[in-house]
Motif scaffolding. Structure first.
Motif, PDB file in Angstrom:
ATOM      1  N   LEU A 153       0.825  -1.207   0.000  1.00 27.56           N
ATOM      2  CA  LEU A 153       0.000   0.000   0.000  1.00 27.56           C
ATOM      3  C   LEU A 153       0.862   1.261   0.000  1.00 27.56           C
ATOM      4  O   LEU A 153       0.577   2.229  -0.717  1.00 27.56           O
ATOM      5  N   ARG A 154       1.913   1.260   0.820  1.00 29.49           N
ATOM      6  CA  ARG A 154       2.790   2.439   0.859  1.00 29.49           C
ATOM      7  C   ARG A 154       3.462   2.667  -0.488  1.00 29.49           C
ATOM      8  O   ARG A 154       3.576   3.808  -0.955  1.00 29.49           O
ATOM      9  N   SER A 155       3.919   1.612  -1.114  1.00 33.72           N
ATOM     10  CA  SER A 155       4.630   1.759  -2.384  1.00 33.72           C
ATOM     11  C   SER A 155       3.700   2.131  -3.524  1.00 33.72           C
ATOM     12  O   SER A 155       4.162   2.526  -4.599  1.00 33.72           O
ATOM     13  N   ALA A 156       2.383   2.016  -3.313  1.00 32.82           N
ATOM     14  CA  ALA A 156       1.430   2.421  -4.347  1.00 32.82           C
ATOM     15  C   ALA A 156       1.362   3.932  -4.491  1.00 32.82           C
ATOM     16  O   ALA A 156       0.909   4.449  -5.517  1.00 32.82           O
ATOM     17  N   VAL A 157       1.816   4.655  -3.473  1.00 31.89           N
ATOM     18  CA  VAL A 157       1.750   6.112  -3.478  1.00 31.89           C
ATOM     19  C   VAL A 157       3.030   6.674  -4.071  1.00 31.89           C
ATOM     20  O   VAL A 157       4.133   6.270  -3.706  1.00 31.89           O
ATOM     21  N   LYS A 158       2.890   7.624  -4.983  1.00 29.51           N
ATOM     22  CA  LYS A 158       4.041   8.260  -5.610  1.00 29.51           C
ATOM     23  C   LYS A 158       4.908   8.944  -4.557  1.00 29.51           C
ATOM     24  O   LYS A 158       4.402   9.581  -3.629  1.00 29.51           O
ATOM     25  N   ALA A 159       6.211   8.818  -4.709  1.00 29.29           N
ATOM     26  CA  ALA A 159       7.129   9.283  -3.668  1.00 29.29           C
ATOM     27  C   ALA A 159       7.196  10.802  -3.560  1.00 29.29           C
ATOM     28  O   ALA A 159       7.464  11.340  -2.492  1.00 29.29           O
ATOM     29  N   HIS A 160       6.980  11.529  -4.647  1.00 30.40           N
ATOM     30  CA  HIS A 160       7.231  12.974  -4.636  1.00 30.40           C
ATOM     31  C   HIS A 160       5.992  13.761  -5.052  1.00 30.40           C
ATOM     32  O   HIS A 160       6.034  14.580  -5.969  1.00 30.40           O
ATOM     33  N   ASP A 161       4.883  13.500  -4.393  1.00 25.85           N
ATOM     34  CA  ASP A 161       3.664  14.251  -4.670  1.00 25.85           C
ATOM     35  C   ASP A 161       3.679  15.595  -3.953  1.00 25.85           C
ATOM     36  O   ASP A 161       4.517  15.852  -3.081  1.00 25.85           O
ATOM     37  N   GLY A 162       2.719  16.441  -4.306  1.00 30.66           N
ATOM     38  CA  GLY A 162       2.567  17.713  -3.640  1.00 30.66           C
ATOM     39  C   GLY A 162       1.950  17.558  -2.254  1.00 30.66           C
ATOM     40  O   GLY A 162       1.503  16.477  -1.858  1.00 30.66           O
ATOM     41  N   PHE A 163       1.906  18.660  -1.505  1.00 35.29           N
ATOM     42  CA  PHE A 163       1.421  18.637  -0.126  1.00 35.29           C
ATOM     43  C   PHE A 163      -0.037  18.204  -0.053  1.00 35.29           C
ATOM     44  O   PHE A 163      -0.402  17.330   0.742  1.00 35.29           O
ATOM     45  N   PHE A 164      -0.898  18.813  -0.877  1.00 35.00           N
ATOM     46  CA  PHE A 164      -2.322  18.500  -0.827  1.00 35.00           C
ATOM     47  C   PHE A 164      -2.564  17.040  -1.190  1.00 35.00           C
ATOM     48  O   PHE A 164      -3.351  16.348  -0.534  1.00 35.00           O
ATOM     49  N   THR A 165      -1.888  16.554  -2.227  1.00 36.40           N
ATOM     50  CA  THR A 165      -2.070  15.163  -2.632  1.00 36.40           C
ATOM     51  C   THR A 165      -1.578  14.213  -1.545  1.00 36.40           C
ATOM     52  O   THR A 165      -2.236  13.212  -1.226  1.00 36.40           O
ATOM     53  N   THR A 166      -0.409  14.525  -0.954  1.00 35.05           N
ATOM     54  CA  THR A 166       0.185  13.639   0.046  1.00 35.05           C
ATOM     55  C   THR A 166      -0.670  13.534   1.298  1.00 35.05           C
ATOM     56  O   THR A 166      -0.867  12.439   1.838  1.00 35.05           O
ATOM     57  N   TYR A 167      -1.179  14.673   1.775  1.00 35.13           N
ATOM     58  CA  TYR A 167      -1.891  14.676   3.049  1.00 35.13           C
ATOM     59  C   TYR A 167      -3.409  14.758   2.915  1.00 35.13           C
ATOM     60  O   TYR A 167      -4.135  14.425   3.850  1.00 35.13           O
ATOM     61  N   GLY A 168      -3.886  15.198   1.760  1.00 34.75           N
ATOM     62  CA  GLY A 168      -5.323  15.353   1.600  1.00 34.75           C
ATOM     63  C   GLY A 168      -5.994  14.273   0.777  1.00 34.75           C
ATOM     64  O   GLY A 168      -7.217  14.104   0.843  1.00 34.75           O
ATOM     65  N   ILE A 169      -5.218  13.546  -0.026  1.00 36.78           N
ATOM     66  CA  ILE A 169      -5.801  12.553  -0.929  1.00 36.78           C
ATOM     67  C   ILE A 169      -5.250  11.146  -0.680  1.00 36.78           C
ATOM     68  O   ILE A 169      -6.003  10.194  -0.453  1.00 36.78           O
ATOM     69  N   SER A 170      -3.936  10.999  -0.695  1.00 32.49           N
ATOM     70  CA  SER A 170      -3.320   9.666  -0.651  1.00 32.49           C
ATOM     71  C   SER A 170      -3.633   8.852   0.601  1.00 32.49           C
ATOM     72  O   SER A 170      -3.663   7.615   0.529  1.00 32.49           O
ATOM     73  N   VAL A 212      -9.402  12.782  -6.979  1.00 35.82           N
ATOM     74  CA  VAL A 212      -9.201  11.576  -6.159  1.00 35.82           C
ATOM     75  C   VAL A 212      -9.058  10.361  -7.072  1.00 35.82           C
ATOM     76  O   VAL A 212      -8.160   9.521  -6.888  1.00 35.82           O
ATOM     77  N   LEU A 213      -9.908  10.253  -8.066  1.00 35.25           N
ATOM     78  CA  LEU A 213      -9.809   9.143  -9.012  1.00 35.25           C
ATOM     79  C   LEU A 213      -8.528   9.227  -9.829  1.00 35.25           C
ATOM     80  O   LEU A 213      -7.931   8.196 -10.176  1.00 35.25           O
ATOM     81  N   ASP A 214      -8.096  10.448 -10.128  1.00 35.82           N
ATOM     82  CA  ASP A 214      -6.859  10.631 -10.878  1.00 35.82           C
ATOM     83  C   ASP A 214      -5.662  10.115 -10.081  1.00 35.82           C
ATOM     84  O   ASP A 214      -4.736   9.523 -10.646  1.00 35.82           O
ATOM     85  N   CYS A 215      -5.677  10.329  -8.777  1.00 37.20           N
ATOM     86  CA  CYS A 215      -4.617   9.765  -7.930  1.00 37.20           C
ATOM     87  C   CYS A 215      -4.766   8.255  -7.811  1.00 37.20           C
ATOM     88  O   CYS A 215      -3.768   7.516  -7.789  1.00 37.20           O
ATOM     89  N   THR A 216      -6.004   7.797  -7.753  1.00 36.97           N
ATOM     90  CA  THR A 216      -6.261   6.373  -7.557  1.00 36.97           C
ATOM     91  C   THR A 216      -5.774   5.537  -8.726  1.00 36.97           C
ATOM     92  O   THR A 216      -5.254   4.427  -8.531  1.00 36.97           O
ATOM     93  N   ASP A 217      -5.911   6.045  -9.952  1.00 41.68           N
ATOM     94  CA  ASP A 217      -5.522   5.211 -11.098  1.00 41.68           C
ATOM     95  C   ASP A 217      -4.032   4.890 -11.079  1.00 41.68           C
ATOM     96  O   ASP A 217      -3.624   3.751 -11.317  1.00 41.68           O
ATOM     97  N   GLY A 218      -3.209   5.892 -10.754  1.00 43.83           N
ATOM     98  CA  GLY A 218      -1.779   5.621 -10.669  1.00 43.83           C
ATOM     99  C   GLY A 218      -1.437   4.707  -9.509  1.00 43.83           C
ATOM    100  O   GLY A 218      -0.571   3.833  -9.621  1.00 43.83           O
ATOM    101  N   GLN A 219      -2.116   4.891  -8.384  1.00 43.75           N
ATOM    102  CA  GLN A 219      -1.871   4.026  -7.231  1.00 43.75           C
ATOM    103  C   GLN A 219      -2.320   2.603  -7.512  1.00 43.75           C
ATOM    104  O   GLN A 219      -1.664   1.642  -7.091  1.00 43.75           O
ATOM    105  N   LEU A 220      -3.411   2.451  -8.242  1.00 48.74           N
ATOM    106  CA  LEU A 220      -3.861   1.117  -8.629  1.00 48.74           C
ATOM    107  C   LEU A 220      -2.844   0.459  -9.563  1.00 48.74           C
ATOM    108  O   LEU A 220      -2.564  -0.741  -9.433  1.00 48.74           O
ATOM    109  N   ALA A 221      -2.285   1.246 -10.489  1.00 44.15           N
ATOM    110  CA  ALA A 221      -1.281   0.692 -11.398  1.00 44.15           C
ATOM    111  C   ALA A 221      -0.056   0.219 -10.634  1.00 44.15           C
ATOM    112  O   ALA A 221       0.495  -0.856 -10.916  1.00 44.15           O
ATOM    113  N   ARG A 222       0.385   1.013  -9.654  1.00 43.58           N
ATOM    114  CA  ARG A 222       1.552   0.606  -8.872  1.00 43.58           C
ATOM    115  C   ARG A 222       1.218  -0.534  -7.912  1.00 43.58           C
ATOM    116  O   ARG A 222       2.045  -1.416  -7.680  1.00 43.58           O
TER     117      ARG A 222
END
Length: 586
Positions: A149-166, A221-231
C-alpha cells in the motif's frame, strides 16, 4: 505453474511455452514476501527482471533466456538446482541460484535486467535450516500488504495530494484491485467525472458551481487512484500510459471551457481569460519538459544552484514550501474547486493567472540559474529532443537547411526570443487585420529557422521550444481577442487545445524513448511557424467577419483530426512504450 526437476528440465518446459508469453523461473527454496515476487515477476515494463532466486522474461527476452539457460545447464549439470563452487565470482551469494546465474548471463549478453528495490521486503534462497529460519523470521516481521500500500503512493507528490488525498485513495485503489478494476477504467471514470463537473460549471448557476467544485475534487481523487492502482497491481500498459499522460490536460482544459460557458450564461464573457490560463499552463509545462530533456543525460551535470536546492531539500518544511509554490496539480485543482464553489469564474481565472505566473517565474528563474552556473555537455539525444519539441514546420526547416548555424553561446535563444517578441508584438499592437502582421509572421518564420539551424546544445537552448510555444499560442489568443468577431475566442480555444495536444503527445513519446511523431505529421499540420502565419493571414483576409471564426474552427478540427488519429494509432500499437507516467508536479 510447473515444477522442473533440474535446469535441463526447466529449459525443456520453457521451450514448450508459446513464444508470446512471459515466463518466470523461481528457485523452489525461495523464502520471501509475495509482493517481492510480484515486483520481480509481473512488471510488464522491462524485458527481464529479477529478485534473489527468481527471474522473469518478457517475449522479447525469451531467446536470450533460453540461450543463457542452456549454458547454465551445461555448467551446473543435471539435477543440480544451484551453482557449484565454480560459480561466477562476480555474482552475489544470493544470485548463485539458477535464476541468479541466468540473470547475470542475460546482462552479459546485453539484455537489461531490472532489479527492483525491495526495501523491507524479504527475498532469499536459504541453503540451510538456520538461514531458512532467519529468512522466515524476517519475512514474518514485515507486513507485506502494508508495504504494498505504501509503495502504491508516488514518492514525490505535492502537499495536498500527500496529506489530503493519498491517505485514503490508496485504499480505494486496493478496493478497485480486489474487484478486478483496471487503472484504465479508473482513469476513464476520472475523465467522465471531470467532464460532468465542466457541464455543471457550464450551467452558470450557484448550485452548478458548487456541484462542479465537488465533482472536480472527486475527479482528482480518481486521478490519484488510477496511478496508485497501477503501482499496487503492477498493471502498466501502453494504453494506460497514453490515457494517464493526456487526460489530466483534457480534464483541466475542458473544465476551463465549462467555466467560460457558465460565465457567459451569467453575463460575463471570460473566454479570453480561460484561453490565457490554458496558454500559461501549457507554456509552464513546456519549460519543464524542455529543461528536463536538455539536462537529464548531460555529462558533468552539476551546479552550485543544484547543490543549494539539494541542501534545502534536507530541511523538511522547505521541501513542502517549494513544492507548493509551483502550484502543482493537487494544489491547483483544490484552489479551482474551492473558488468555483464560493466565487465566480472570473475570480477563478484571475487566481489561476496570478498563481501560475508567480510559479512560472519561480521555476524558470531557478532553471536559468542552474543552466548559467552548470558546466555540462549536452548530448546528441538531448539536442534531438529539443529540436522535436521545437515543432518546426516546412518554413522553418527550409530556412534551417540553407542558413549557417548561429555562433555564440546565447545567440540561439536570443534569436528565438526576438522572433517571438516580433510576432506577439505585431499581434498585440499593430492594427488588427494589418498585412504588417503577416510580414511579422514571415520574420518569425525566418528567425525560427535560424534558431534551429544548428544542434540545440547551448546552456540556454532549452528555452527555444517555450519561446516558440508562447509565440504561437499568444498570437492566436491576441488575434482572436482583438477581432471583435463573435465566438472567435472560443474557436481559438479549440485550436490551441488541438495544437497543445500535439505538443503533449510529442513530449510523452520522447519520454517513452520512441522519438517524436513522424515528420509527415509535423509537415501536414504546418509546424508552429506555419500555423502562426496561417492565422495571421486569416485575420488579414477575414477582418471583422464571421468567416474568421469559421476558419479557426475548421483549422482546429483539421489539426485535431490528424493528430488524434496518429496519436491513437501510435499508442495502441506494439511500438508504444509500456510505461506509467509518474507525472510532473505541475
Amino acid at each position: 505453474m510447473q515444477t522442473a526437476a533440474d535446469a535441463g528440465d526447466a529449459a525443456a518446459r520453457l521451450a514448450a511455452v508459446p513464444a508470446g508469453h512471459r515466463v518466470a523461473l523461481v528457485d523452489p527454496r525461495f523464502v520471501g514476501h509475495v509482493h517481492a515476487l510480484r515486483l520481480g515477476l509481473t512488471d510488464p515494463r522491462f524485458p527481464a527482471a529479477a529478485v534473489p532466486g527468481a527471474l522473469a522474461a518478457q517475449p522479447e527476452a525469451r531467446g536470450a533466456l533460453m540461450r543463457a539457460l542452456r549454458r547454465a545447464t551445461a555448467a551446473v549439470g543435471a539435477g543440480a538446482p544451484v551453482a557449484g563452487p565454480d560459480a561466477d565470482a562476480d555474482a552475489a551469494p544470493e544470485d548463485r541460484t539458477v535464476p541468479g546465474r541466468i540473470a547475470v548471463a542475460l546482462e552479459a549478453e546485453g539484455t537489461a535486467v531490472k532489479r527492483p528495490e525491495l526495501g523491507s521486503l524479504t527475498a532469499a534462497v536459504p541453503t540451510d535450516a538456520g538461514a531458512r529460519a532467519a529468512a522466515e523470521s524476517a519475512r514474518d516481521q514485515v507486513d507485506d500488504e502494508a508495504v504494498r500500500l505504501r509503495s502504491a503512493v508516488k514518492a514525490h507528490d505535492g502537499f495536498f495530494t500527500t496529506y489530503g488525498i493519498s491517505p485514503y485513495s490508496r485504499y480505494i485503489a486496493r478496493w478497485c484491485a480486489r474487484r478486478g478494476l483496471t487503472p484504465n477504467q479508473v482513469t476513464t471514470a476520472s475523465l467522465i467525472t471531470a467532464l460532468i463537473a465542466a457541464g455543471a460549471a457550464a450551467t452558470g448557476t450557484r448550485g452548478g458551481y458548487v456541484a462542479a467544485g465537488i465533482l472536480l475534487l472527486v475527479s482528482f481523487v480518481l486521478d490519484c487512484t488510477d496511478g496508485q492502482l497501477a503501482r499496487y497491481s503492477l498493471q502498466y500498459s501502453t494504453m494506460g500510459a497514453w490515457l494517464d499522460a493526456t487526460f489530466d490536460r483534457a480534464k483541466e482544459y475542458a473544465y476551463y471551457a465549462g467555466l467560460a460557458i457558465g460565465a457567459v450564461r451569467g453575463g460575463d464573457d471570460v473566454w479570453t481569460l480561460a484561453l490565457g490560463a490554458m496558454v500559461l499552463q501549457a507554456c509552464r509545462h513546456v519549460v519543464d519538459f524542455s529543461f528536463n530533456e536538455a539536462n537529464h543525460d548531460a555529462v558533468a551535470n552539476t551546479s552550485p544552484t543544484a547543490a543549494l536546492s539539494d541542501k534545502l531539500d534536507s530541511v523538511g518544511w522547505t521541501v513542502w514550501a517549494r513544492r507548493m509554490i509551483v502550484l502543482p496539480i493537487g494544489e491547483r485543482w483544490a484552489m479551482i474547486a474551492v473558488l468555483t464553489a464560493l466565487t465566480t469564474p472570473r475570480v477563478v481565472f484571475y487566481a489561476l493567472l496570478v498563481g501560475c505566473s508567480l510559479a512560472a517565474c519561480y521555476t524558470t528563474a531557478g532553471r536559468l540559474l542552474r543552466s548559467l552556473t552548470r558546466k555540462a555537455r549536452r548530448t546528441d539525444r538531448a539536442a534531438r529532443a529539443l529540436a522535436d519539441l521545437a515543432d518546426s514546420g516546412p518554413l522553418a526547416q527550409g530556412v534551417a537547411a540553407v542558413a549557417p548555424g548561429l555562433r555564440g553561446g546565447f545567440t540561439v535563444p536570443v534569436v528565438a526570443l526576438l522572433g517571438t517578441l516580433v510576432m506577439i508584438g505585431a499581434a498585440l499592437f499593430l492594427p488588427y487585420g494589418s498585412w504588417l502582421t503577416v510580414a511579422a509572421a514571415a520574420v518569425y518564420a525566418l528567425l525560427s529557422g535560424l534558431a534551429v539551424a544548428r544542434p540545440l546544445k547551448g546552456a540556454l537552448d532549452w528555452l527555444v521550444p517555450p519561446f516558440f510555444r508562447a509565440g504561437e499560442y499568444v498570437t492566436i489568443l491576441a488575434l482572436a481577442a482583438r477581432s471583435d468577431v463573435p465566438h472567435a475566442v472560443p474557436a481559438a480555444f479549440g485550436l490551441v487545445s488541438a495544437v497543445a495536444y500535439h505538443h503533449y503527445d510529442t513530449v510523452y513519446r520522447i519520454r517513452g524513448g520512441t522519438g517524436a511523431p513522424p515528420q509527415w505529421l509535423v509537415r501536414t499540420i504546418g509546424g508552429h511557424e506555419g500555423r502562426t502565419a496561417l492565422v495571421a493571414v486569416l485575420a488579414a483576409v477575414l477582418t471583422h467577419t464571421s468567416g474568421f471564426t469559421t476558419a479557426l474552427t475548421a483549422l482546429a478540427a483539421a489539426v485535431a483530426l490528424v493528430v488524434l488519429v496518429e496519436s491513437i494509432r501510435f499508442w495502441v500499437s506494439s511500438s508504444a512504450p509500456a510505461v506509467h507516467d509518474e507525472g510532473e508536479l505541475a
